[in-house]
Design a protein around this motif. Sequence first.
Motif, PDB file in Angstrom:
ATOM      1  N   UNK A   1      43.521   4.005  39.454  1.00  0.00           N
ATOM      2  CA  UNK A   1      43.120   5.280  38.840  1.00  0.00           C
ATOM      3  C   UNK A   1      42.642   6.303  39.870  1.00  0.00           C
TER       4      UNK A   1
ATOM      5  N   UNK B   1      49.716   6.772  31.414  1.00  0.00           N
ATOM      6  CA  UNK B   1      49.505   5.343  31.634  1.00  0.00           C
ATOM      7  C   UNK B   1      50.193   4.587  30.513  1.00  0.00           C
ATOM      8  N   UNK B   2      51.183   3.754  30.881  1.00  0.00           N
ATOM      9  CA  UNK B   2      51.896   2.989  29.847  1.00  0.00           C
ATOM     10  C   UNK B   2      51.731   1.485  30.052  1.00  0.00           C
TER      11      UNK B   2
ATOM     12  N   UNK C   1      48.824  -1.606  32.069  1.00  0.00           N
ATOM     13  CA  UNK C   1      47.563  -1.793  32.772  1.00  0.00           C
ATOM     14  C   UNK C   1      47.531  -3.131  33.486  1.00  0.00           C
TER      15      UNK C   1
ATOM     16  N   UNK D   1      41.733  -2.541  32.948  1.00  0.00           N
ATOM     17  CA  UNK D   1      41.522  -1.422  32.031  1.00  0.00           C
ATOM     18  C   UNK D   1      40.279  -0.582  32.349  1.00  0.00           C
ATOM     19  N   UNK D   2      39.263  -1.170  32.990  1.00  0.00           N
ATOM     20  CA  UNK D   2      38.027  -0.408  33.181  1.00  0.00           C
ATOM     21  C   UNK D   2      37.860   0.065  34.619  1.00  0.00           C
ATOM     22  N   UNK D   3      37.629   1.370  34.764  1.00  0.00           N
ATOM     23  CA  UNK D   3      37.504   1.958  36.093  1.00  0.00           C
ATOM     24  C   UNK D   3      36.532   3.114  36.050  1.00  0.00           C
TER      25      UNK D   3
ATOM     26  N   UNK E   1      43.595  18.288  35.851  1.00  0.00           N
ATOM     27  CA  UNK E   1      44.480  17.147  35.619  1.00  0.00           C
ATOM     28  C   UNK E   1      44.448  16.676  34.164  1.00  0.00           C
ATOM     29  N   UNK E   2      45.530  16.059  33.774  1.00  0.00           N
ATOM     30  CA  UNK E   2      45.629  15.421  32.465  1.00  0.00           C
ATOM     31  C   UNK E   2      45.892  13.934  32.663  1.00  0.00           C
ATOM     32  N   UNK E   3      45.066  13.099  32.027  1.00  0.00           N
ATOM     33  CA  UNK E   3      45.252  11.652  32.047  1.00  0.00           C
ATOM     34  C   UNK E   3      45.509  11.214  30.617  1.00  0.00           C
ATOM     35  N   UNK E   4      46.671  10.646  30.396  1.00  0.00           N
ATOM     36  CA  UNK E   4      47.076  10.287  29.040  1.00  0.00           C
ATOM     37  C   UNK E   4      47.439   8.814  28.996  1.00  0.00           C
ATOM     38  N   UNK E   5      47.029   8.124  27.944  1.00  0.00           N
ATOM     39  CA  UNK E   5      47.469   6.753  27.731  1.00  0.00           C
ATOM     40  C   UNK E   5      48.350   6.713  26.508  1.00  0.00           C
ATOM     41  N   UNK E   6      49.351   5.836  26.520  1.00  0.00           N
ATOM     42  CA  UNK E   6      50.195   5.795  25.332  1.00  0.00           C
ATOM     43  C   UNK E   6      50.951   4.480  25.208  1.00  0.00           C
ATOM     44  N   UNK E   7      51.371   4.172  24.008  1.00  0.00           N
ATOM     45  CA  UNK E   7      52.337   3.098  23.800  1.00  0.00           C
ATOM     46  C   UNK E   7      53.364   3.636  22.818  1.00  0.00           C
TER      47      UNK E   7
ATOM     48  N   UNK F   1      35.556   4.537  32.486  1.00  0.00           N
ATOM     49  CA  UNK F   1      36.523   4.823  31.419  1.00  0.00           C
ATOM     50  C   UNK F   1      37.288   3.552  31.082  1.00  0.00           C
TER      51      UNK F   1
ATOM     52  N   UNK G   1      42.381   4.402  25.834  1.00  0.00           N
ATOM     53  CA  UNK G   1      43.323   5.509  26.015  1.00  0.00           C
ATOM     54  C   UNK G   1      44.716   5.134  25.512  1.00  0.00           C
ATOM     55  N   UNK G   2      45.208   3.963  25.927  1.00  0.00           N
ATOM     56  CA  UNK G   2      46.578   3.608  25.542  1.00  0.00           C
ATOM     57  C   UNK G   2      46.659   3.206  24.070  1.00  0.00           C
TER      58      UNK G   2
ATOM     59  N   UNK H   1      46.372   6.272  22.162  1.00  0.00           N
ATOM     60  CA  UNK H   1      47.287   7.297  22.706  1.00  0.00           C
ATOM     61  C   UNK H   1      46.536   8.619  22.963  1.00  0.00           C
ATOM     62  N   UNK H   2      45.449   8.521  23.722  1.00  0.00           N
ATOM     63  CA  UNK H   2      44.587   9.679  23.946  1.00  0.00           C
ATOM     64  C   UNK H   2      44.970  10.452  25.203  1.00  0.00           C
ATOM     65  N   UNK H   3      44.623  11.718  25.208  1.00  0.00           N
ATOM     66  CA  UNK H   3      44.780  12.576  26.377  1.00  0.00           C
ATOM     67  C   UNK H   3      43.411  13.111  26.783  1.00  0.00           C
ATOM     68  N   UNK H   4      43.067  12.917  28.059  1.00  0.00           N
ATOM     69  CA  UNK H   4      41.823  13.454  28.612  1.00  0.00           C
ATOM     70  C   UNK H   4      42.210  14.454  29.699  1.00  0.00           C
TER      71      UNK H   4
END
Lengths: 322, 322
Positions: A214, A229-230, A232, A236-238, A250-256, B240, B245-246, B249-252
Amino acid sequence: MRAIQQIDTDDPRSLELGDVDKPELSSGEVLIKIHAAGVNRADLLQARGAYPPPPGASEIIGLECTGTIEDAGDTDYQVGDKVGALLSGGAYAEYVAVPAGQLLPIPEGYSLTEAASVIEVACTVWSNLVMEAGLHEGQTVLIHGGAGGIGTFAIQVAKALGAKVAVTAGSEEKLETCRKYGADILINYREQDFAEELKNSCDVLLDIIGAKYLKQNLKALAKDGHMVIIGMQGGTKAEINLGVLTSKRLTVQGTTLRSRSPEAKAEIVADTVKHVWPWLEDGTVKHHLHGTYPLAEAAKAHEALDSGEVTGTLVLTVAEES
Amino acid sequence: MRAIQQIDTDDPRSLELGDVDKPELSSGEVLIKIHAAGVNRADLLQARGAYPPPPGASEIIGLECTGTIEDAGDTDYQVGDKVGALLSGGAYAEYVAVPAGQLLPIPEGYSLTEAASVIEVACTVWSNLVMEAGLHEGQTVLIHGGAGGIGTFAIQVAKALGAKVAVTAGSEEKLETCRKYGADILINYREQDFAEELKNSCDVLLDIIGAKYLKQNLKALAKDGHMVIIGMQGGTKAEINLGVLTSKRLTVQGTTLRSRSPEAKAEIVADTVKHVWPWLEDGTVKHHLHGTYPLAEAAKAHEALDSGEVTGTLVLTVAEES
């Protein structure tokens, strides 16, 4: 119908053929007689109990398939149509029910077997790189795990868009694979600090590592950079420095992909077919099928994918192509 | 020309009028004879040395002004036109040079003095809630610091869009202010855990707290939720959980308006004028000017804003309205 079942939930390799009820159709769904099912890393996670099906989805493993329509329900499809499908589960079986919006045509020149393993990767790459992160011509994208199934596909899509592509991988052989697929900047993460090499230069970043990378990922991103982030594989924790986020915007996005609604999946499928299918058909983007296993040998296919020795994708064949 | 100068960089209150060179015009810029300048929290930070001007920007404090065009340069504006301007700096002065793309019309019914403090807040709220986070009708938005200058403006814009608005504030009096501006869900953060109250329900979140609220913010966000961090009053470094996030499906996203390119600012200005100015003109969105100070008393204005006793915005008046 026959379907793969996990006999022992503590043993991810205890995958055996069993008899289960044929799925029943809801409104807007079709029943597919499955020809072939793609094998994905997410399937390995599910067998380990680490990626349970979303609510309402089939308990049977398998996120993509090809086959022929056995029952078109109340949709406009016809019995006998050859289709591919993006699924929330259920591909390791003889039949699957799926909303019509998640059906895709078989790319011209592709067999049902070849097409079975291109659906999940194409939808994943297109939805994240372009629909979410907005990658376009002239930008730089960083792809971690460039030599993997998602990585090699993402390299080609990014190059087709006119982007500059940086990749990380863990060996010179894997980096050579990335180069062949078109990557411009090759970084061996065992020998180089990618964040130092790429500092403030990446507009888009496709991440499968998570926590471990990260801080470095934020450093590698350019102003207005967008990372998705698709996966990990690195935890997961950072700790995150939100000051870096705001100062570089910046934009940090997680998704599935799997957990998305049928409506969202339909939108992704339609956009992927519109933009990526022509590239599959004219050879701009190449998809490499590594090998096939009969459905009964799903455990062997999982073992092979898990070994890290597979270059390309694996497919389970369920029925003969009619 | 006369401009506010910080005599002692260690003393944020050492703001005094001094003589400096009049700015010179570059291509595409106009010179504004300033009538009034808005006072923003970012100006207080700059005086404390915590928010230095971006490269190329004026060292003089002040992010927004109104006035008349003194020199139209090579633009299509006319000398004497009354305008507002979104600036990267330089408003606490008699004259400022600014790219024409960052000029805005004075909303009908507004005096130059009233308009001077609505520009930064309107562009901040519109660009983040709508252009970045995509807030739209039927969604729920959480706004921290709902009773502040950005908060009260954001509540009204969100309501005008047809969204449901949740706010946090630290007293019943402030929550009553939020209610008057249209907020639907009022949370006193001294007595309630907003994350527990709003769990998985917020589609969009406008955050000025940063680290201290990060974990709770992720909990409050709904699936596909998008939070924008525009302030970090609660610190910058936090843990975090990328798994959250995943799976949701969040965006930060972190951002600042000031550091954006002139092209990006012009795009924001145009979209804000298009959508928000009609609401200012028909009273849908109300802007409350708390008080004015002569330019020479910038230090007093900063002191007043810093006290937390100001409800609404403050303006420095530089010249008489002609």
